[in-house]
Every structure is written in structure tokens, then in C-alpha cells.
Write a protein that holds these residues in place. Sequence first.
Motif, PDB file in Angstrom:
ATOM      1  N   ASP A   1       0.829  -1.210   0.000  1.00 30.02           N
ATOM      2  CA  ASP A   1       0.000   0.000   0.000  1.00 30.02           C
ATOM      3  C   ASP A   1       0.861   1.257   0.000  1.00 30.02           C
ATOM      4  O   ASP A   1       0.436   2.305  -0.482  1.00 30.02           O
ATOM      5  CB  ASP A   1      -0.911   0.031   1.225  1.00 30.02           C
ATOM      6  N   LEU A   2       2.055   1.154   0.583  1.00 27.02           N
ATOM      7  CA  LEU A   2       2.976   2.277   0.682  1.00 27.02           C
ATOM      8  C   LEU A   2       4.319   1.860   0.111  1.00 27.02           C
ATOM      9  O   LEU A   2       4.816   0.768   0.417  1.00 27.02           O
ATOM     10  CB  LEU A   2       3.152   2.712   2.143  1.00 27.02           C
ATOM     11  N   VAL A   3       4.918   2.719  -0.711  1.00 26.08           N
ATOM     12  CA  VAL A   3       6.204   2.394  -1.333  1.00 26.08           C
ATOM     13  C   VAL A   3       7.123   3.611  -1.260  1.00 26.08           C
ATOM     14  O   VAL A   3       6.721   4.731  -1.597  1.00 26.08           O
ATOM     15  CB  VAL A   3       6.036   1.975  -2.809  1.00 26.08           C
ATOM     16  N   VAL A   4       8.362   3.376  -0.806  1.00 23.88           N
ATOM     17  CA  VAL A   4       9.401   4.403  -0.836  1.00 23.88           C
ATOM     18  C   VAL A   4      10.430   3.961  -1.868  1.00 23.88           C
ATOM     19  O   VAL A   4      10.997   2.872  -1.771  1.00 23.88           O
ATOM     20  CB  VAL A   4      10.075   4.578   0.540  1.00 23.88           C
ATOM     21  N   SER A   5      10.672   4.826  -2.865  1.00 24.06           N
ATOM     22  CA  SER A   5      11.538   4.464  -3.976  1.00 24.06           C
ATOM     23  C   SER A   5      12.641   5.505  -4.130  1.00 24.06           C
ATOM     24  O   SER A   5      12.482   6.660  -3.734  1.00 24.06           O
ATOM     25  CB  SER A   5      10.706   4.379  -5.261  1.00 24.06           C
ATOM     26  N   ALA A   6      13.754   5.095  -4.712  1.00 20.71           N
ATOM     27  CA  ALA A   6      14.867   6.030  -4.907  1.00 20.71           C
ATOM     28  C   ALA A   6      15.586   5.740  -6.209  1.00 20.71           C
ATOM     29  O   ALA A   6      15.505   4.640  -6.765  1.00 20.71           O
ATOM     30  CB  ALA A   6      15.835   5.960  -3.729  1.00 20.71           C
ATOM     31  N   GLY A   7      16.318   6.758  -6.683  1.00 21.50           N
ATOM     32  CA  GLY A   7      17.044   6.652  -7.937  1.00 21.50           C
ATOM     33  C   GLY A   7      18.508   6.997  -7.763  1.00 21.50           C
ATOM     34  O   GLY A   7      19.061   6.932  -6.653  1.00 21.50           O
ATOM     35  N   ARG A   8      19.123   7.430  -8.861  1.00 24.32           N
ATOM     36  CA  ARG A   8      20.565   7.714  -8.825  1.00 24.32           C
ATOM     37  C   ARG A   8      20.910   8.918  -7.960  1.00 24.32           C
ATOM     38  O   ARG A   8      22.081   9.142  -7.643  1.00 24.32           O
ATOM     39  CB  ARG A   8      21.069   7.925 -10.251  1.00 24.32           C
TER      40      ARG A   8
ATOM     41  N   ASN B   1      24.277   4.477   0.549  1.00 19.56           N
ATOM     42  CA  ASN B   1      23.412   5.510   1.126  1.00 19.56           C
ATOM     43  C   ASN B   1      21.960   5.065   1.257  1.00 19.56           C
ATOM     44  O   ASN B   1      21.106   5.867   1.656  1.00 19.56           O
ATOM     45  CB  ASN B   1      23.472   6.778   0.268  1.00 19.56           C
ATOM     46  N   TRP B   2      21.696   3.814   0.926  1.00 17.56           N
ATOM     47  CA  TRP B   2      20.300   3.376   0.903  1.00 17.56           C
ATOM     48  C   TRP B   2      19.680   3.257   2.296  1.00 17.56           C
ATOM     49  O   TRP B   2      18.466   3.099   2.438  1.00 17.56           O
ATOM     50  CB  TRP B   2      20.179   2.044   0.170  1.00 17.56           C
ATOM     51  N   GLY B   3      20.472   3.358   3.311  1.00 17.27           N
ATOM     52  CA  GLY B   3      19.939   3.252   4.678  1.00 17.27           C
ATOM     53  C   GLY B   3      18.864   4.283   4.967  1.00 17.27           C
ATOM     54  O   GLY B   3      17.887   3.995   5.679  1.00 17.27           O
ATOM     55  N   ILE B   4      18.994   5.498   4.412  1.00 19.15           N
ATOM     56  CA  ILE B   4      18.008   6.536   4.711  1.00 19.15           C
ATOM     57  C   ILE B   4      16.666   6.218   4.047  1.00 19.15           C
ATOM     58  O   ILE B   4      15.609   6.606   4.555  1.00 19.15           O
ATOM     59  CB  ILE B   4      18.506   7.942   4.304  1.00 19.15           C
ATOM     60  N   VAL B   5      16.706   5.507   2.915  1.00 17.33           N
ATOM     61  CA  VAL B   5      15.472   5.074   2.251  1.00 17.33           C
ATOM     62  C   VAL B   5      14.815   3.959   3.070  1.00 17.33           C
ATOM     63  O   VAL B   5      13.601   3.964   3.318  1.00 17.33           O
ATOM     64  CB  VAL B   5      15.765   4.584   0.821  1.00 17.33           C
ATOM     65  N   GLU B   6      15.629   3.006   3.514  1.00 19.37           N
ATOM     66  CA  GLU B   6      15.104   1.889   4.288  1.00 19.37           C
ATOM     67  C   GLU B   6      14.570   2.347   5.642  1.00 19.37           C
ATOM     68  O   GLU B   6      13.584   1.798   6.150  1.00 19.37           O
ATOM     69  CB  GLU B   6      16.203   0.832   4.467  1.00 19.37           C
ATOM     70  N   ASP B   7      15.198   3.355   6.225  1.00 23.62           N
ATOM     71  CA  ASP B   7      14.716   3.876   7.514  1.00 23.62           C
ATOM     72  C   ASP B   7      13.317   4.473   7.374  1.00 23.62           C
ATOM     73  O   ASP B   7      12.448   4.254   8.217  1.00 23.62           O
ATOM     74  CB  ASP B   7      15.685   4.939   8.057  1.00 23.62           C
ATOM     75  N   LEU B   8      13.106   5.247   6.298  1.00 23.43           N
ATOM     76  CA  LEU B   8      11.785   5.837   6.080  1.00 23.43           C
ATOM     77  C   LEU B   8      10.762   4.745   5.788  1.00 23.43           C
ATOM     78  O   LEU B   8       9.635   4.786   6.304  1.00 23.43           O
ATOM     79  CB  LEU B   8      11.832   6.839   4.927  1.00 23.43           C
ATOM     80  N   ALA B   9      11.153   3.776   4.975  1.00 29.41           N
ATOM     81  CA  ALA B   9      10.234   2.675   4.654  1.00 29.41           C
ATOM     82  C   ALA B   9       9.851   1.905   5.912  1.00 29.41           C
ATOM     83  O   ALA B   9       8.686   1.546   6.106  1.00 29.41           O
ATOM     84  CB  ALA B   9      10.877   1.742   3.626  1.00 29.41           C
ATOM     85  N   LYS B  10      10.819   1.669   6.768  1.00 33.73           N
ATOM     86  CA  LYS B  10      10.535   0.952   8.010  1.00 33.73           C
ATOM     87  C   LYS B  10       9.592   1.745   8.901  1.00 33.73           C
ATOM     88  O   LYS B  10       8.662   1.198   9.502  1.00 33.73           O
ATOM     89  CB  LYS B  10      11.837   0.655   8.753  1.00 33.73           C
ATOM     90  N   ALA B  11       9.804   3.047   8.989  1.00 34.45           N
ATOM     91  CA  ALA B  11       8.954   3.898   9.817  1.00 34.45           C
ATOM     92  C   ALA B  11       7.519   3.914   9.299  1.00 34.45           C
ATOM     93  O   ALA B  11       6.562   3.992  10.081  1.00 34.45           O
ATOM     94  CB  ALA B  11       9.511   5.312   9.867  1.00 34.45           C
ATOM     95  N   LEU B  12       7.368   3.838   7.974  1.00 35.47           N
ATOM     96  CA  LEU B  12       6.040   3.876   7.359  1.00 35.47           C
ATOM     97  C   LEU B  12       5.423   2.493   7.180  1.00 35.47           C
ATOM     98  O   LEU B  12       4.278   2.384   6.744  1.00 35.47           O
ATOM     99  CB  LEU B  12       6.129   4.541   5.978  1.00 35.47           C
ATOM    100  N   HIS B  13       6.197   1.436   7.484  1.00 40.96           N
ATOM    101  CA  HIS B  13       5.784   0.052   7.183  1.00 40.96           C
ATOM    102  C   HIS B  13       5.523  -0.080   5.684  1.00 40.96           C
ATOM    103  O   HIS B  13       4.498  -0.609   5.257  1.00 40.96           O
ATOM    104  CB  HIS B  13       4.546  -0.339   7.998  1.00 40.96           C
TER     105      HIS B  13
END
Length: 320
Positions: free
Chosen positions: A203-210, A217-229
Amino acid sequence: MSVLIFAELDEGALKKSSLEAIYYGSKVAALTGTSATAIVLGEGNADELAKAGRFGATKVLHASDAQLNEGNAMAYASVVAEAANQEGADVIVLTKSSLADSMAARLAGKLKAGLAANVIELPDVSSGFRVKRSIFTGKAFAFTELTAEKKILAIKKNTITPEETEATATVEGFKPALNDTDFAVKVTKVEKATGDILLPEADLVVSAGRGLKGPENWGIVEDLAKALHAATACSKPVSDLDWRPHHEHVGQTGIKISPNLYIACGISGAIQHLAGVNSSKVIVVINKDPEAPFFKSADYGIVGDVFEVLPRLTKAVQEL
């Protein structure tokens, strides 16, 4: 007579997209004055299957043969066709997916049925049987008249919002007449993407590019995704560079998703990427370039450096 709904299982549980199909099918049944029956293939828990009743099915046919545990489109088409004939179903509903796409074409041939894909609304039955479809990767709509006696409707994921009740469905065993020709093509191996939340059902997706500059540096993307489930995703260049696994690539040549919320971080918004995500209900774009094309398709935009914005956004979510 009934509306028959093909419901897919994932590790014995009904998929979220299948619950959407069941709810949609029940509404079609109400429009046509019939009942809604779900067909489930492969081994599954009876209590889980009875949940179909909470989304409008009055009955579930369960073909629990172990041979049907893997998604064999040829065998599935034969089983669903047999169930449709048994139930006298003139309308068959399923959710558009890789398995359903392959099965639906074969099913249409077996039943001599009309097939409409990417259906996004209930049919208009006031004069015939007309459905509204999404075409050209969501850039336009088409109205399609189905004139065949039997009709197959493949609904687009996340365009139907199911409403849950306290009802339950009766689960009945279904023993189809399987034969060797149904298994002329065999599924020898299935490799599934792993993760807490899988993209096709998210239902919720956090995505990133170049714009993330590197896999470290992907930890900051995974942290937000984890916080949002939320599930994580990426653009094609990122998967091509092996920064992220290919199963996270969303776009025209990757996975096409329809989440309630899609957050794009450091992605410019090429048309090939938009083709895979433009069915999202809400798109949030974070990019330091105010001229990034993605902003034209965004519901909300943040002009800023992802390395500054994402940690602050994650902190705000955690505080909530």
C-alpha cells in the motif's frame, strides 16, 4: 447462475488484490441479480478461505490438489473453466497479475468468452455490458462493450477499495478433472522476492534513484520505509548498476505498482518510470532539481536534498 472470482493465494493466504477482486465480483453479482462464488486453487487454510465472505463471496470452491500449489497457467485455466461451467457463471472476475494474464487468455479461449483487461469501474449493464478500462499505461481510458455470452473481467490492482463485513463464506471442496495435458508445461522452480512487504501487494512504497549516489546511502530510504511500514523500490538505472536487486525495479520494464502512496526520492521521472507508477493514488516527489519532470506528475513535491529531507521526514513519522 453466479459470478465466479478467481482468487490467488500467497503462502496459503488470500492476496490483498484477490480481496479486491472478490469485493468487485460481489458488486457485479448484485448488479446482475446473481451470487458471487470464489474459486481458490492449491492448498490453503479453510478459515482463511472463509474470509472471502467478509468481502462479498457467498461460497468458495477450493481445489486443494497439491499439483495446483504452483501457478501453472494451463492447469489453472482448465480448472477455472470447469468451475465456471459447473456454476453456470457468465462473468468471471480476476485481478490483473502475471499469473492471471497468462491464465485469462487461455480461459477466454476455452469458454469462448470476451475478455477486458485493466478494468477500473463496475460495468454499465443498463444497455448491454460496457466496462471502463485504463489504457496506454494509465494515460487514457477506453469503454469496451462485451457482447459474448461469457465475459472475463481483469481488474486493475488498487482501483477498487473493498469494504469488509462480518459475513463468512461456505467453503466447498472442488475436485476438477485434471489430466496430463494440463501439465504439459511444468513449473520447475519459483523464485520469490523476499522482504517484509512485497512490492506487488504494498500500500505504501518508498523508492529512490541515482540521486542517492550509491548503494551505501540506501539506509536513509530503508529507515523511512521501516517507519512507514512500506516496501522499498528503485528506478531502472539503480537496478542496472546493481545498487539494488532487480525485483525492486519499478517502471515500464519492471514491476508496475498501484500503491496508495508512492514516495520518489532522487528520481527524475522519465516516462519509462512513470509508466510503472502512475496508477499510485498519491505521488510524493523529493528532488533538489525544481525542473525535474517528475514534479509534473506529483500530487506533492519537496524541492530539497534527499540527504537532508529523508532523515527529517523519517523522524517526523517516528514521532507520529
